[in-house]
Scaffold this active site. Structure first.
Site, PDB file in Angstrom:
ATOM      1  CG  ASP A 116      -2.502 -35.969 -11.810  1.00 19.55           C
ATOM      2  OD1 ASP A 116      -3.333 -35.170 -11.379  1.00 19.55           O
ATOM      3  OD2 ASP A 116      -1.271 -35.860 -11.605  1.00 19.55           O
ATOM      4  CE  LYS A 128      -1.535 -43.936 -21.484  1.00 23.70           C
ATOM      5  NZ  LYS A 128      -1.109 -44.462 -20.167  1.00 23.70           N
ATOM      6  CG  MET A 175      -1.993 -26.222 -17.510  1.00 27.43           C
ATOM      7  SD  MET A 175      -3.685 -26.592 -17.004  1.00 27.43           S
ATOM      8  CE  MET A 175      -4.030 -25.235 -15.905  1.00 27.43           C
TER       9      MET A 175
END
Ligand code: SAH
Length: 258
Positions: free
Chosen positions: A35, A57, A171
């Site tokens: 990834d 992606k 995140m």
């Protein structure tokens, strides 16, 4: 007869932080599904003859895209004896490794987990900030700052109010304002120290310090992948007091060769 799938943690970026097991598997791989967070230094460790599948992606998007990754692993396991699913950090920390493992089990595909150094410990080590410390932090929480499919971030904020718990948000760049506001609203002090770290352990690593009250403006100097370390342990960094708030420090570290 299916081959085996290894869910391998690549660590936070520096190839020197790969486990020996991960390195050996990458050097002997014939098929690797990787990834976006897996950088060039790690990719250079892969057997040059290996078939590479970049799912960067599509990872992190919706359920049907994750299904595509599952089907790719299943298809490769029918052709290769050893398939590597290479993920940033640790496969079981916000890496959807659990979902992939359950899928492989459901399809009777043998799987093995190779743990990696997660971003929280990679960032903490690279800044020299302990995540727990006697008298300052008795526990640490790893928290997602982003929920899939744009769900709102409905965390149990009161459980995050304990000042002796270090909080590590993954995140979180786009939700930082909300996070700071909610923590302040649930009793965390405005002068709680915060460290921001971007591209930890890589040559383009950037970091800076702020306080919870000033976090919404400080985060604007950072882009993903970045991590927030929140709690009293951050003040143990020798430059905490002198580089507070707006003076962000660019720290360029040499990236060791594999
Ligand atoms: N499985 C990974 C986490 C995947 S979620 C792990 O265990 O580390 C992706 C988030 O991890 C990024 O948005 C960022 O918050 C964090 N991250 C991963 N690598 C990082 C790095 N080198 N520096 C800073 N944050 C990083």
């Amino acid at each position: 007869m299916n081959g085996k799938v290894y869910l391998v943690g690549a660590g936070p970026g520096d190839p020197e932080l790969l486990t020996l097991r991960a390195l050996r598997l990458l050097q002997n791989a014939t098929a690797v599904v990787h990834d976006r967070l897996v950088g060039k230094g790690i990719m250079n460790c892969i057997n040059p003859q290996a078939e590479l599948h970049d799912v960067g992606k599509i990872a992190g998007c919706n359920a049907s895209m994750q299904e595509t990754i599952h089907r790719t692993l299943r298809m490769l396991a029918s052709d290769h004896s050893c398939v590597i699913r290479l993920k940033g950090g640790d496969p079981f920390i916000f890496g959807r490794g659990g979902e992939e493992l359950l899928y492989l089990r459901r399809h009777d595909i043998h799987a093995e987990i190779v743990p990696g150094i997660t971003a929280a410990t990679g960032c903490a080590a690279s800044l020299g900030i302990p995540l727990t410390h006697r008298g300052l932090a008795t526990s640490v929480r790893f928290i997602t700052g982003h929920l899939r499919d744009k769900q709102s971030l409905a965390l149990d904020w009161s459980s995050l109010a304990d000042p002796s718990c270090t909080l590590v948000f993954y995140m979180a760049v786009s939700n930082t304002r909300h996070i700071a506001h909610a923590l302040l609203g649930h009793g965390r002090s405005g002068d709680t120290p915060v460290a921001l770290v971007q591209n930890a352990t890589l040559s383009n690593q950037r970091w800076g310090f702020t306080t919870l009250a000033d976090l919404p403006s400080a985060i604007q100097a950072f882009t993903p992948p970045a991590l927030l370390l929140i709690g009293k342990v951050v003040q143990l960094h020798p430059h905490y007091a002198t580089s507070l708030v707006s003076r962000f420090v660019d720290q360029v570290q040499p990236c060791p060769q594999p």
